[in-house]
Design an enzyme around this catalytic site. Structure first.
Site, PDB file in Angstrom:
ATOM      1  N   PHE A 189      -3.670  -5.734   0.016  1.00 44.42           N
ATOM      2  CA  PHE A 189      -4.142  -7.104   0.282  1.00 44.42           C
ATOM      3  C   PHE A 189      -5.614  -7.273  -0.102  1.00 44.42           C
ATOM      4  O   PHE A 189      -6.330  -8.050   0.505  1.00 44.42           O
ATOM      5  CB  PHE A 189      -3.911  -7.480   1.753  1.00 44.42           C
ATOM      6  CG  PHE A 189      -4.387  -6.433   2.704  1.00 44.42           C
ATOM      7  CD1 PHE A 189      -5.678  -6.428   3.168  1.00 44.42           C
ATOM      8  CD2 PHE A 189      -3.516  -5.424   3.127  1.00 44.42           C
ATOM      9  CE1 PHE A 189      -6.120  -5.445   4.012  1.00 44.42           C
ATOM     10  CE2 PHE A 189      -3.953  -4.437   3.982  1.00 44.42           C
ATOM     11  CZ  PHE A 189      -5.267  -4.451   4.420  1.00 44.42           C
ATOM     12  N   ALA A 197     -18.068   4.459  -5.566  1.00 41.41           N
ATOM     13  CA  ALA A 197     -17.693   5.855  -5.854  1.00 41.41           C
ATOM     14  C   ALA A 197     -17.320   5.954  -7.338  1.00 41.41           C
ATOM     15  O   ALA A 197     -16.158   5.734  -7.709  1.00 41.41           O
ATOM     16  CB  ALA A 197     -16.513   6.257  -4.968  1.00 41.41           C
ATOM     17  N   ASP A 205      -5.391   8.622   8.557  1.00 41.01           N
ATOM     18  CA  ASP A 205      -4.719   8.471   7.265  1.00 41.01           C
ATOM     19  C   ASP A 205      -5.453   9.286   6.200  1.00 41.01           C
ATOM     20  O   ASP A 205      -5.675   8.831   5.074  1.00 41.01           O
ATOM     21  CB  ASP A 205      -4.636   6.996   6.867  1.00 41.01           C
ATOM     22  CG  ASP A 205      -3.593   6.749   5.786  1.00 41.01           C
ATOM     23  OD1 ASP A 205      -2.775   7.657   5.519  1.00 41.01           O
ATOM     24  OD2 ASP A 205      -3.597   5.647   5.198  1.00 41.01           O
TER      25      ASP A 205
HETATM   26  P1  ATP Z   1      -3.953  -0.193   0.654  1.00 38.54           P
HETATM   27  O1  ATP Z   1      -4.725  -1.394   1.036  1.00 38.54           O
HETATM   28  O2  ATP Z   1      -2.611  -0.506   0.108  1.00 38.54           O
HETATM   29  O3  ATP Z   1      -3.947   0.893   1.685  1.00 38.54           O
HETATM   30  P2  ATP Z   1      -6.124   0.971  -0.707  1.00 38.54           P
HETATM   31  O4  ATP Z   1      -6.633   1.423   0.606  1.00 38.54           O
HETATM   32  O5  ATP Z   1      -6.190   1.941  -1.843  1.00 38.54           O
HETATM   33  O6  ATP Z   1      -4.659   0.442  -0.605  1.00 38.54           O
HETATM   34  P3  ATP Z   1      -8.435  -0.621  -1.264  1.00 38.54           P
HETATM   35  O7  ATP Z   1      -9.267   0.008  -0.209  1.00 38.54           O
HETATM   36  O8  ATP Z   1      -8.500  -2.096  -1.392  1.00 38.54           O
HETATM   37  O9  ATP Z   1      -6.906  -0.345  -1.090  1.00 38.54           O
HETATM   38  O10 ATP Z   1      -8.800   0.052  -2.649  1.00 38.54           O
HETATM   39  C1  ATP Z   1      -8.106  -0.260  -3.839  1.00 38.54           C
HETATM   40  C2  ATP Z   1      -8.531   0.719  -4.933  1.00 38.54           C
HETATM   41  O11 ATP Z   1      -9.889   0.460  -5.306  1.00 38.54           O
HETATM   42  C3  ATP Z   1      -8.512   2.180  -4.491  1.00 38.54           C
HETATM   43  O12 ATP Z   1      -7.285   2.765  -4.770  1.00 38.54           O
HETATM   44  C4  ATP Z   1      -9.633   2.811  -5.307  1.00 38.54           C
HETATM   45  O13 ATP Z   1      -9.135   3.300  -6.528  1.00 38.54           O
HETATM   46  C5  ATP Z   1     -10.588   1.659  -5.570  1.00 38.54           C
HETATM   47  N1  ATP Z   1     -11.739   1.723  -4.668  1.00 38.54           N
HETATM   48  C6  ATP Z   1     -11.745   1.427  -3.347  1.00 38.54           C
HETATM   49  N2  ATP Z   1     -12.949   1.618  -2.810  1.00 38.54           N
HETATM   50  C7  ATP Z   1     -13.748   2.055  -3.811  1.00 38.54           C
HETATM   51  C8  ATP Z   1     -15.133   2.452  -3.892  1.00 38.54           C
HETATM   52  N3  ATP Z   1     -15.914   2.422  -2.808  1.00 38.54           N
HETATM   53  N4  ATP Z   1     -15.608   2.861  -5.082  1.00 38.54           N
HETATM   54  C9  ATP Z   1     -14.802   2.918  -6.169  1.00 38.54           C
HETATM   55  N5  ATP Z   1     -13.497   2.565  -6.160  1.00 38.54           N
HETATM   56  C10 ATP Z   1     -12.972   2.131  -5.004  1.00 38.54           C
END
Ligand code: ATP
Length: 324
Positions: free
Chosen positions: A32, A107, A150
């Site tokens: 989401f 990151a 998690d």
């Molecule tokens: P879900 O919401 O289904 O659990 P998720 O936790 O991976 O999925 P997000 O936290 O929205 O969802 O992150 C989506 C994607 O964005 C991640 O899979 C990652 O590859 C990238 N991402 C998230 N946070 C960062 C960050 N701080 N720096 C770089 N890439 C990021």
């Protein structure tokens, strides 16, 4: 979701808005949210900004999860550790009429899972390095009375130098001060089968099937504490060395059956010290997992043979092991 735009004037002069950032490429998509690379226009610093669609959150009933994620990230960001700087921090949050924005540490080196998949497995040295950083992060997290719930390689990102940045706190639990974090008392349960009793079936588990601990599966939520992360830590060490998590199956039901029976195998060439630490982390009873009874966290894990020679307090200053 389309590229975000600013739609509301800031309510306070100091509050950030999307106009303060130049949005760049899409870094990834969650269920989401979209995460974008963005630059603070004034400070010229790069961040990852998570953009969540409000309607989607309401429709999917994820408001509580988002709230918890913000709460936990705020605590972690306010209590940074010099020896465990292994977290994605939250720098600002703001919203407009349609979206919520989380400004986080960027990151650049992506997910640890991708690195692992690229190399298939980690050798012992590389495993010890990443596991050591994750352990330092868990010590800090548990000291803050937060359980991640998690932990898995997808939720471990890497900074520009290849050090661990733990993220995704949507499933985290903040323990109340009267909760006994170290020595959970087992709860009475009619059955060990999470799919066979009504109570358990009602409970939808938090976390990810392969890494979820038996106590979470069995619906013993009142005893879910730091040992649930120690369980996942054991799964992660196993995965680093073999390329896949210990409990696998064609569907969640079969994975859960294996977990509650602690039914997994080691490949014949699995390192014996690693085997010992994994076996001692993957214990059915949370209070029997290595480290769960330590008063000074987690000395029994740190002093395990597997980590022999690791100086945990300087890991963040070291170069990650090279792969050539
Ligand atoms: P879900 O919401 O289904 O659990 P998720 O936790 O991976 O999925 P997000 O936290 O929205 O969802 O992150 C989506 C994607 O964005 C991640 O899979 C990652 O590859 C990238 N991402 C998230 N946070 C960062 C960050 N701080 N720096 C770089 N890439 C990021």
């Amino acid at each position: 979701m389309s590229q975000p735009t600013t739609e509301e004037a800031p309510s306070k002069p100091t509050k950030k808005t999307a106009n303060d950032y130049a949005f760049g490429k899409l870094l990834g998509e969650g269920s989401f949210s979209n995460v974008y690379l963005a630059k603070d226009v004034k400070a010229q610093r790069e961040y990852a900004i998570k953009v969540c669609d409000k309607m989607h959150i309401i429709r999917e009933k994820k408001a509580e999860l988002i709230q918890r994620e913000k709460q936990v990230m705020t605590i972690i960001s306010h209590h940074r550790s010099d020896v465990a700087p292994f977290f994605v921090n939250l720098y600002a949050t703001f919203q407009d009429s349609e979206r919520l924005y989380f400004v986080m540490t960027y990151a650049p080196s992506g997910e640890l899972l991708k690195l692992l998949n690229f190399h298939k497995t980690f050798n012992k040295e590389t495993c010890r390095f990443y596991a050591g950083e994750i352990l330092q992060a868990l010590i800090h997290l548990h000291n803050l009375k937060i359980v991640h719930r998690d932990l898995k390689p997808e939720n471990i990102l890497l900074n520009e130098f290849g050090h661990v940045l733990i993220t995704d706190f949507g499933s985290a639990k903040i323990m109340s001060s009267n909760e006994k974090a170290d020595l959970p008392e087992p709860e009475k349960s009619n059955s060990d089968d999470p799919t066979s009793n009504k109570q358990s079936r009602k409970n939808s588990f938090v976390g990810t099937a392969q890494y979820v601990s038996p106590e979470v599966l069995q619906g013993k939520y009142s005893i879910v504490g730091p040992p649930a992360d120690l369980w996942a830590f054991g799964c992660v060490i196993y995965q680093f060395l073999t390329g896949s998590s210990p409990f696998n199956g064609p569907n969640e039901y079969l994975i859960f059956q294996k977990i509650i029976k602690i039914n997994y195998d080691f490949p014949p060439d699995f390192d014996s010290e690693a085997k010992d630490i994994v076996e001692n982390l993957l214990r059915l009873e949370p209070g029997e997992r290595l480290g769960s009874r330590d008063t000074d966290r987690y000395t029994s894990i740190k002093s395990h043979e597997f980590f022999h020679g690791i100086d945990f307090d300087v890991l963040h200053k070291q170069d990650p092991p090279s792969f050539d």
